[in-house]
Design an enzyme around this catalytic site. Structure first.
Site, PDB file in Angstrom:
ATOM      1  CG  MET A 164      38.057  39.444  40.639  1.00 12.75           C
ATOM      2  SD  MET A 164      37.713  40.001  38.971  1.00 12.75           S
ATOM      3  CE  MET A 164      36.239  39.054  38.580  1.00 12.75           C
ATOM      4  CG  PHE A 195      29.460  39.750  45.867  1.00 15.16           C
ATOM      5  CD1 PHE A 195      28.940  40.944  46.355  1.00 15.16           C
ATOM      6  CD2 PHE A 195      28.591  38.686  45.674  1.00 15.16           C
ATOM      7  CE1 PHE A 195      27.573  41.069  46.627  1.00 15.16           C
ATOM      8  CE2 PHE A 195      27.231  38.802  45.938  1.00 15.16           C
ATOM      9  CZ  PHE A 195      26.718  39.994  46.416  1.00 15.16           C
ATOM     10  CG  HIS A 237      31.460  32.522  47.029  1.00 12.69           C
ATOM     11  ND1 HIS A 237      32.366  31.481  47.046  1.00 12.69           N
ATOM     12  CD2 HIS A 237      31.559  33.079  45.794  1.00 12.69           C
ATOM     13  CE1 HIS A 237      32.962  31.399  45.877  1.00 12.69           C
ATOM     14  NE2 HIS A 237      32.506  32.363  45.093  1.00 12.69           N
ATOM     15  CG  HIS A 276      35.963  34.117  47.435  1.00 12.86           C
ATOM     16  ND1 HIS A 276      34.654  34.380  47.120  1.00 12.86           N
ATOM     17  CD2 HIS A 276      36.676  34.345  46.305  1.00 12.86           C
ATOM     18  CE1 HIS A 276      34.578  34.767  45.861  1.00 12.86           C
ATOM     19  NE2 HIS A 276      35.794  34.754  45.335  1.00 12.86           N
ATOM     20  CG  ASP A 278      37.759  30.596  38.495  1.00  8.64           C
ATOM     21  OD1 ASP A 278      36.864  30.651  37.638  1.00  8.64           O
ATOM     22  OD2 ASP A 278      37.689  31.165  39.590  1.00  8.64           O
ATOM     23  CD  GLN A 298      41.828  32.688  38.181  1.00  7.20           C
ATOM     24  OE1 GLN A 298      41.242  33.599  37.620  1.00  7.20           O
ATOM     25  NE2 GLN A 298      41.602  32.385  39.453  1.00  7.20           N
ATOM     26  CE  LYS A 350      28.567  27.597  49.085  1.00  2.83           C
ATOM     27  NZ  LYS A 350      27.618  28.253  49.992  1.00  2.83           N
ATOM     28  CB  SER A 396      31.005  36.466  42.801  1.00  2.00           C
ATOM     29  OG  SER A 396      32.033  36.170  43.720  1.00  2.00           O
TER      30      SER A 396
END
Lengths: 281, 281
Positions: free
Chosen positions: B30, B32, B34, B37, B150, B153, B184, B186
């Site tokens: 999504m 932003f 860090h 990602h 996540d 998820q 970490k 967002s």
């Protein structure tokens, strides 16, 4: 005619074709193939280098009181029919291959499934979308072929393919009929001789509706009335629905304009038959 | 860093790569971005010839009272982060490109989504499965990368990919933490200085739970109690959940054996943070 039972096998065969640069068509069926299915296979064979026909009576698209167990099956006959029509491979999985333990994921679409068969068969289209999505992911075809006989299914598949970006072209194919007008269906096999005769009332009544539109009628309710009135002349027929909807969204329309689906479902004895026509005005 | 906005463009670029015989990894985000990602992008770049990073704040995975509008966005910064980590293409569609009019189709999965975040965010995972399925169909990657941060998820994506036969390998990647232990996210950007300090209670409490398991504790409830008790020492923390579940099905387990997920969600001020660890015993 080669028949494979597992996802792994069909993927290996299709991967081999892909390596040769061949295109692939998919014809999803529940088997007990007739000339309607064969017209889809022929269309696919004319547009693709290879055609996969899936033969799978999909349990999750049957409701609890529907004809899952009774649904006719004859794989040897199907192999001949696929051969005749130019198909190259039959995918005929067991239910456990398609629905392993803890199977809990579904594809569903709302708008096109609210009316017609969706209204009386609540889990049906969720089952159809899920199995068709699975088959797309298993076979990865360039094109997939669906009959207009199941017009709501066709509109629903088109919708979820668009919404979920499945990289497959949906090719619609016209209804194939017996010489006397009855739309071909695997379920016609349920009819006894008297019922088979009575079943002609479906195509005959639709014909009257179509003639009215061709003569200028644009009031959907009047077309519905013409069809219902004629269906009611057959004592063995019990109407499930007579509906006029826009074909793209499968929502009721008061006036006949654009691409319009006139669809009926009628019980003849215990057998539920569907038929329809589409006009574009 | 090349950024494309439409399905058509990303498909054309990937088709070009495919013609050259290149493999493709997908990192759905999504934005932003860090270091969490970036660790996914690096992993993808190490396993595939090309890596696509999707940057899309997916509206349908946010509930009506969640932070859709506030969710941080900075595409220029994201372009740098993708470049640094070795990504090759950003797919950054507008919502209307992903959700055109009459969008009515969804991918949903039940079992893994009942507890944890699924229990308090009812439409969340339907939105996640739907957008991830769309991205799979748009990019057709060989592999897709998801962070264990996540964890629910990750289990949910693995489930629907298995159930619906998506031809993509799901690669899980470990949680990346700040030096002081905060996972970490967002959403860490929402925290003021005091909240940032208070947020350490998540990783510290999980560490106590993990130590107890490493010391031989196998009673899930006792591990939950240890974590809850420590979370409650932080006045700025409000517990949403502390759960011990089997990682595959995301169902509660009384004893810690097999692959077990210990997951927490805690509000620090108005910001909801999640963290977890997985043990395999």
């Amino acid at each position: 005619m080669k028949v494979v039972k597992t996802v792994k096998e069909v993927r290996e065969i299709v991967a081999g074709w892909r390596k040769e640069g061949l295109t692939v068509g998919l014809v999803p069926t529940m088997g007990f193939l007739h000339e309607g299915h064969q017209s889809l296979i022929r269309k696919s064979a004319s547009q693709n280098d290879r055609t996969v026909v899936s033969v799978f009576v999909n349990p999750i698209q049957f409701g609890p009181n529907e004809d899952l167990e009774a649904y006719p099956r004859d794989l040897n006959r199907d192999m001949q029919k696929v051969e005749e029509a130019g198909g190259n491979l039959i995918f005929n999985p067991e239910p456990a291959e398609m629905y392993p333990g803890h199977f809990t994921s579904f594809i569903d679409t709302t708008e096109t499934t609210e009316l017609l068969c969706g209204a009386v068969r609540p889990v049906h289209f969720r089952g159809v979308c899920t199995v068709v999505g699975k088959l797309f992911n298993i076979v990865c075809p360039d094109r997939a072929y669906f009959g207009q006989k199941d017009a709501q299914q066709l509109a629903t598949v088109k919708r979820f393919v668009r919404d979920l970006n499945f990289p497959v072209e949906i090719v619609p194919c016209p209804i194939v009929r017996e010489d006397d007008g009855l739309a071909k269906s695997s379920r016609n096999t349920y009819l006894n001789a008297d019922e088979r005769q009575a079943a002609l009332i479906l195509s005959k009544s639709l014909k009257l509706g179509k003639q009215a539109i061709e003569a200028g009628e644009r009031d959907a309710q009047k077309v519905i009335d013409i069809i219902r009135k004629n269906l009611e002349t057959e004592p063995m027929a019990r109407i499930d629905y007579v509906e006029v909807v826009d074909f793209e969204n499968i929502q009721r329309t008061a006036s006949i304009q654009g691409e319009v689906l006139v669809a009926i479902a009628v019980y003849i004895g215990k057998t539920r038959l569907i038929d329809n026509f589409i006009v574009n005005i």
